[in-house]
Design an enzyme around this catalytic site. Structure first.
Site, PDB file in Angstrom:
ATOM      1  CG  HIS A 172      11.379 -24.811  -9.575  1.00  0.00           C
ATOM      2  ND1 HIS A 172      12.447 -25.157  -8.774  1.00  0.00           N
ATOM      3  CD2 HIS A 172      10.855 -25.988 -10.026  1.00  0.00           C
ATOM      4  CE1 HIS A 172      12.547 -26.492  -8.740  1.00  0.00           C
ATOM      5  NE2 HIS A 172      11.615 -27.007  -9.499  1.00  0.00           N
TER       6      HIS A 172
ATOM      7  CB  CYS B 212      13.668 -30.016  -8.749  1.00  0.00           C
ATOM      8  SG  CYS B 212      12.977 -30.097 -10.406  1.00  0.00           S
TER       9      CYS B 212
END
Lengths: 388, 388
Positions: free
Chosen positions: B337, B85
């Site tokens: 996200h 991420c």
């Protein structure tokens, strides 16, 4: 900008491994560190090339796990890069810049990949993800198909009869297997004949089985160091003289797939930075994923004019004692092609050649060498020039 | 080393997109280029963060295809980086160094990811590839599990009753949704209450549904430029003052998962390089993949001492007019996200905040900001400090 040198190199045997990708990388990396008189704690940053660790082992974020396996300092950034089969060369170029810019003095860089111990019946389809998913993969195109087309286009464009071109392609395989037979880390250490190639199964016309490199597991790593510290680490430094990288993109954006524009651009960057020409190179490790790919690459790198690359093997000019030794390691064809590791394995060979440590396959008096790594069909090209 | 500034920024709406990852990236990138008064041909290199384009679209080597879609010069290297991420923040740090070192003056950098339009029933398991495959994923551990454990350990270690901690966690969600409601590019633009969180389904005790960020599609991009050229591109340059990156590794190598050593190391690198302290920051975009993660991050970044991070929301100190505004964009929690794009979206917000262009969610007088991006459970951390 400070000068950047290779201090030490390491490589696993290519072929079939029982180790994970992280473990293979650690094996190669420890050899590179020991050869540099360094310990893991001395490494300031890590760059790892890896293409599909998620598909083969369910492992993303792999650079961090390689760093942890080796016991590097938490302060060392660990970066995975991916540019399909050129991944490790992209990693070397990134690492190069962090040292050249003076931020770091010691960086560990390499690549690791598991291709053979995955389900190889899916491998060609999985590898094809390195080409454009919307217009190429979607329509069933794979890498053997791309290079098969390139061979036909080459034959047509330059009026080289397909029988002549096929013989030249077979001779590329014969040469690289001959070199691989002298490389204890190569996947295939057995010589073959032109007949072996020409009697093997047809894969993607005119490419036969022995025109194609194998699937392989393996890892390779090198330690890069600044000119400030290199002489404390080795008395045989090999310097990086030039780096180049360019992008291609999907096939439908190419004018002519027998001349890869990205390679010509990338090689020009590297030669210009090094202040050298193709004629200055003694040894070359290039991306012979298929035999036709070597013929295209010797042209793209400026060793032969377009349309004459096939004469390199017809005239025996690219053997160990030729005018330019091409793929003395055995190349992807015989040494093997664990895709994310290949660029680092090319660097391993060039560094050992320039140090005169290649035994039976040593290119006599080699002082300068170039690596050439292709990612995807034409997507990513990296060239790196080394010298002593 | 030359100074590096952000010239322009671009971002797609986060949420559900019908575009491919390459197309989303091109949308964000064109906004960033137009905002920088540049054309694609002016870009000298491209860095793209992407985590699992191979899983979601069968697309590897994606940076080259992004470059081609945009029509960049073949000479521009296109590099994909992956640190789970944190991928886009890793990309920004790499791009930063190529300009700081004087090699390039203009680089396009960002990230793109498709998470929502994949099969979301598999998403948590797919994301888990960012943690250690041999000992964590293999045993069924997922990110909600890791952060659920962290919450329990935090409660136990600091003797914060779970009911208090759960309320604090809910208040993180409430704050970030309140900010997201003011962000036209956020996935969720709706305020929620503490009750909404506490009545939502249990996911991984004590984390409930509204303690977790969503799956999202999206892309974000920024243009970095050298101090030599920045004033030709914008009259509102935002400078990169410090960068830091560190690696963690698997959970079994951690002493205490409530204090992420890699974050403390990375933040220290960034603060030292900038010559600034946590107290100098006006605004922060941090990695609130789960509400407990924001509480851990405000401690790791030095805004609160360990064990006191939960008081940030209990005392309303991290709202838009608090002592440090945290996640004014809505954060991962409300803005969304799209994992490979998140670091670039954080940069997008900080740059707009420092330019005073955030409208209703503007942090008054913001002059300095920091981004914090976490890859994997604890594998990769990147911090970048921006200032005007």
């Amino acid at each position: 900008m400070q000068k950047v040198a290779v201090a030490g190199v390491g490589m696993t045997k290519f072929g079939c491994s029982q180790k994970s990708q992280v473990e293979m990388f650690a094996e190669a990396a420890m050899d590179a560190l020991v050869g540099s008189n360094l310990e893991p704690k001395d490494v300031q940053a890590l760059f790892v090339g890896n293409v599909m660790g998620d598909f083969t082992e369910g492992q993303l974020n792999i650079a961090a796990f390689c760093a942890s396996e080796l016991g590097l300092s938490v302060n060392a950034p660990a970066v995975r890069v991916e540019g399909a089969c050129a991944s490790a060369s992209v990693a070397i170029r990134e690492a190069y810049n962090w040292i050249a810019s003076g931020v770091y003095d010691i960086i560990l860089v390499g690549g690791t990949e598991r291709c053979l111990t995955m389900d190889t019946s899916l491998a060609t389809r999985t590898f094809a993800m390195g080409s454009d998913s919307r217009y190429e993969v979607f329509n069933g195109l794979t890498f053997p198909g791309v290079f098969g087309m390139a061979a036909h286009l080459y034959s047509d464009k330059y009026q080289v009869p397909l029988s002549t071109l096929s013989e030249a392609m077979a001779r590329v395989a014969v040469k690289n297997h001959k070199n691989g037979a002298k490389n204890p880390l190569a996947q295939f250490q057995k010589e073959i004949s032109v007949e072996t190639v020409q009697k093997s199964a047809m894969i993607a016309d005119p490419l036969r089985l022995f025109d194609c490199c194998p699937f392989s597991d393996g890892a390779a790593a090198i330690v890069l160091a600044s000119e400030k510290v290199i002489h404390k680490l080795t008395d045989k430094p090999v310097y990086i003289l030039g780096v180049g990288q360019a992008h291609g993109g999907p096939l439908y954006r190419q004018k002519d797939i027998t001349r890869i524009r990205a390679r010509e651009a990338s090689a020009a960057q590297a030669y210009e930075m090094a202040g050298l020409t193709p004629g200055d190179m003694d040894v070359c490790e290039l991306h012979d994923c298929f035999t036709i790919a070597e013929i295209l690459a010797v042209e793209g790198l400026g060793f032969y004019t377009p349309g004459k690359g096939y004469t390199s093997v017809m005239n025996n000019e690219t053997g160990l004692d030729g005018k330019i030794a091409v793929n003395p390691s055995g190349g992807l064809k015989a040494k093997g092609h664990p895709i994310g590791a290949t660029g680092a394995a090319q660097a391993f060979e060039i560094v050992n050649q320039l140090r005169g440590e290649c035994g039976e396959r040593q290119v006599k008096g080699a002082k300068r060498g170039i690596t050439d790594t292709l990612g995807g069909d034409l997507g990513t090209i990296v060239n790196i020039i080394y010298g002593v």
